[in-house]
Design a protein around this motif. Structure first.
Motif, PDB file in Angstrom:
ATOM      1  N   ARG A 153      15.064  50.325   8.747  1.00  0.00           N
ATOM      2  CA  ARG A 153      14.495  50.507   7.410  1.00  0.00           C
ATOM      3  C   ARG A 153      14.301  49.079   6.843  1.00  0.00           C
ATOM      4  O   ARG A 153      13.364  48.919   6.097  1.00  0.00           O
TER       5      ARG A 153
ATOM      6  N   ASP B 110      17.177  42.706  11.877  1.00  0.00           N
ATOM      7  CA  ASP B 110      17.466  43.783  10.878  1.00  0.00           C
ATOM      8  C   ASP B 110      18.718  44.782  11.808  1.00  0.00           C
ATOM      9  O   ASP B 110      18.501  45.308  12.826  1.00  0.00           O
TER      10      ASP B 110
ATOM     11  N   TYR C 206      13.725  62.783   6.168  1.00  0.00           N
ATOM     12  CA  TYR C 206      12.942  61.918   7.011  1.00  0.00           C
ATOM     13  C   TYR C 206      12.145  62.995   8.162  1.00  0.00           C
ATOM     14  O   TYR C 206      11.173  62.757   8.570  1.00  0.00           O
TER      15      TYR C 206
ATOM     16  N   HIS D 284      10.690  49.194   5.491  1.00  0.00           N
ATOM     17  CA  HIS D 284      10.587  49.454   4.020  1.00  0.00           C
ATOM     18  C   HIS D 284      11.838  48.835   3.254  1.00  0.00           C
ATOM     19  O   HIS D 284      12.949  49.456   2.685  1.00  0.00           O
TER      20      HIS D 284
ATOM     21  N   THR E   3      19.705  47.438  11.056  1.00  0.00           N
ATOM     22  CA  THR E   3      19.329  48.911  11.048  1.00  0.00           C
ATOM     23  C   THR E   3      18.263  49.229  12.458  1.00  0.00           C
ATOM     24  O   THR E   3      17.767  50.547  12.130  1.00  0.00           O
ATOM     25  N   SER E   4      17.816  48.113  12.711  1.00  0.00           N
ATOM     26  CA  SER E   4      16.873  48.638  13.928  1.00  0.00           C
ATOM     27  C   SER E   4      17.576  48.372  15.425  1.00  0.00           C
ATOM     28  O   SER E   4      18.678  48.051  15.655  1.00  0.00           O
TER      29      SER E   4
ATOM     30  N   HIS F  41      22.221  50.042   4.550  1.00  0.00           N
ATOM     31  CA  HIS F  41      21.067  50.556   3.978  1.00  0.00           C
ATOM     32  C   HIS F  41      19.920  50.803   5.117  1.00  0.00           C
ATOM     33  O   HIS F  41      18.795  50.750   4.866  1.00  0.00           O
ATOM     34  N   GLY F  42      20.330  51.439   5.979  1.00  0.00           N
ATOM     35  CA  GLY F  42      19.329  51.968   7.072  1.00  0.00           C
ATOM     36  C   GLY F  42      19.027  53.417   6.826  1.00  0.00           C
ATOM     37  O   GLY F  42      19.208  54.027   5.745  1.00  0.00           O
ATOM     38  N   TRP F  43      18.475  54.347   8.159  1.00  0.00           N
ATOM     39  CA  TRP F  43      18.352  55.516   7.892  1.00  0.00           C
ATOM     40  C   TRP F  43      19.561  56.249   7.653  1.00  0.00           C
ATOM     41  O   TRP F  43      19.983  56.878   8.768  1.00  0.00           O
ATOM     42  N   ASN F  44      20.195  56.500   6.669  1.00  0.00           N
ATOM     43  CA  ASN F  44      21.422  57.004   6.179  1.00  0.00           C
ATOM     44  C   ASN F  44      21.171  58.765   6.722  1.00  0.00           C
ATOM     45  O   ASN F  44      20.249  59.289   6.306  1.00  0.00           O
TER      46      ASN F  44
ATOM     47  N   GLU G 279      22.676  44.268   4.217  1.00  0.00           N
ATOM     48  CA  GLU G 279      21.727  45.503   4.550  1.00  0.00           C
ATOM     49  C   GLU G 279      22.035  46.529   5.827  1.00  0.00           C
ATOM     50  O   GLU G 279      21.660  47.306   5.915  1.00  0.00           O
TER      51      GLU G 279
ATOM     52  N   PHE H 235      10.839  54.500  12.943  1.00  0.00           N
ATOM     53  CA  PHE H 235      12.371  54.451  12.639  1.00  0.00           C
ATOM     54  C   PHE H 235      13.174  53.438  13.566  1.00  0.00           C
ATOM     55  O   PHE H 235      13.895  52.938  12.954  1.00  0.00           O
TER      56      PHE H 235
END
Length: 430
Positions: free
Chosen positions: A303, A32, A250, A307, A34-35, A240-243, A237, A299
């Motif tokens: 994401r 991921d 948030y 999600h 975004t991780s 498409h993270g925690w923008n 992807e 978080f």
């Protein structure tokens, strides 16, 4: 002092469960982007795309045999025009992967519903390594080259070819416009434009048709729109993270998740003597720390892990990089082509977003609706970007920027499961 046997066993079991959870979290979140646990060596490993490229290569090898013959697009049955522009600078290998993976596994009926055109956008098409090869003419319905109405237009093309960066500025828009208009003439309700540095999943065609049907229905029922701008078959992807734009949402959600259980516990402590004895300040502090840690872990996992986009289609009006695979309703192409002609220069994917903003509400036609199919049925495999400004740039992972344009969900696809699904869809449709 030794612990009794039962507590020791429970402690060992708890440790084992904890280590298993850590292993599973890492194995999932490592893919991921975004991780915080993202591992580039794992996330960017080509798994399914490597399988698909092997299948495409074998398919192209069969198509190179002299006695090869296969179904072409059938008049009156076309549901999709597939256009693939291919510059000589890419090399023929990319184009082979693209064409081979788009066609490998199709049934004759599916192939008959698809008009396939490869566009060689050079004033002298012979400079392209694939031009004139057996497999290209055997597999495509048409090899498109410039057929301009006047010597002046061809001279302009030659001037654009000479201009430094021309293929990424005016010529890029000119070629995209040219291919769109050719596909619009093929009497198919939809036009798909694929860049040549992609591979497509087995069954991409039936998934795309189902997604288009759903996009039509949802555009009409949810947005009262007669059409939509495009269906995206590829996205990365990583965007498409925690923008940061949504930080307030948030923060508010995290505060709610923390304050509700803590408030209930504090209220229970004041109302019940037993709860008051159990919920000491130290216990409440431990619970508060656990909730805070859980929020942070949520978080940190990313994401896409906690999600992800739902399977099927979703609106993607933002962060929809890039233009590797887009499907347009044919009815919208005249407006889109006119917009491209008016702008003349720029990157096609950027101009598409400008078109959506400028024309989105025009006549209520839904020209701004941009749908995306999840998981992606197309993967980007190019090592160089289609945008001149990205040449030579390196990402934070020591890779070229182009190499990080990557669908992580695509690599989770399974060849056997896709082949089984494809067969089932064909049987049910027959």
């Amino acid at each position: 002092m030794k612990l009794p046997a039962t507590p020791r066993i429970l402690s060992l079991l708890s440790l084992a469960v904890f280590l298993w959870i850590v292993y599973r979290v890492h194995s999932i979140a490592a893919r991921d982007p975004t991780s915080v646990f993202f591992d580039p060596s794992t996330g960017y490993t080509p798994r399914y795309s490597a399988v698909r490229r092997e299948q495409a290569a074998a398919f192209i090898a069969r198509a190179n045999s002299q006695d090869y013959a296969w179904t072409k697009a059938q008049e009156g049955q076309r549901r999709l025009c597939v256009g693939i522009p291919s510059m000589a600078t890419r090399g023929p290998e990319y184009l082979q992967d693209a064409v081979g993976s788009l066609l490998e596994g199709l049934t004759e009926d599916e192939r008959g519903e698809m008009y396939v055109v490869v566009f060689v956008p050079h004033s002298n098409p012979a400079v392209h390594g694939a031009y004139g090869q057996t497999w290209l003419s055997a597999l495509t319905d048409h090899i498109l080259t410039y057929n301009l109405s006047s010597p002046e237009e061809m001279k302009h093309v030659q001037e654009m070819e000479k201009e430094e960066g021309g293929e990424y500025r005016e010529k890029g828009v000119f070629d995209y416009h040219y291919l769109l208009e050719h596909c619009a003439e093929q009497q198919a309700p939809y036009v798909a434009i694929f860049e040549d540095d992609i591979v497509a999943a087995d069954g991409w065609f039936h998934r795309t048709l189902a997604a288009l049907e759903e996009a039509e229905t949802r555009s009409a029922t949810e947005y009262a729109s007669q059409t939509f701008l495009y269906l995206r078959l590829f996205y990365t992807e990583e965007l498409h993270g925690w923008n940061s734009e949504d930080w307030l949402a948030y923060l508010a959600t995290s505060f709610f998740v923390f304050i509700v259980p803590m408030g209930l516990l504090c209220y229970l402590r004041t109302q019940n003597a037993a709860a008051n004895r159990i919920l000491t300040n130290r216990v409440l502090l431990a619970i508060a720390a656990s909730i805070t840690t859980s929020i942070g872990l949520f978080f940190a996992l990313g994401r896409i892990t906690v999600h992800p986009l739902p399977t099927g289609i979703s609106l993607m009006p933002e962060f929809g990089c890039c233009s590797q695979a887009l499907v347009f309703p044919t009815t919208i192409i005249p407006s889109l082509a006119a917009f491209f002609a008016s702008r003349r220069t720029g990157a096609p994917d950027v101009l598409l977003e400008d078109f959506a903003r400028d024309k989105g509400g025009e006549d209520g036609l839904g020209k701004g609706l941009r749908w995306a199919l999840s998981p992606s049925v197309v993967q980007h495999v190019g090592r160089e970007s289609s945008k001149k400004d990205d040449f030579g740039e390196m990402s934070k992972y020591g890779m070229s920027v182009a190499e990080t344009i990557w669908s992580f969900g695509f690599e989770d696809l399974k060849a056997g499961a896709l082949r089984t699904e494809h067969g089932r869809v064909v049987r049910e449709g027959s």
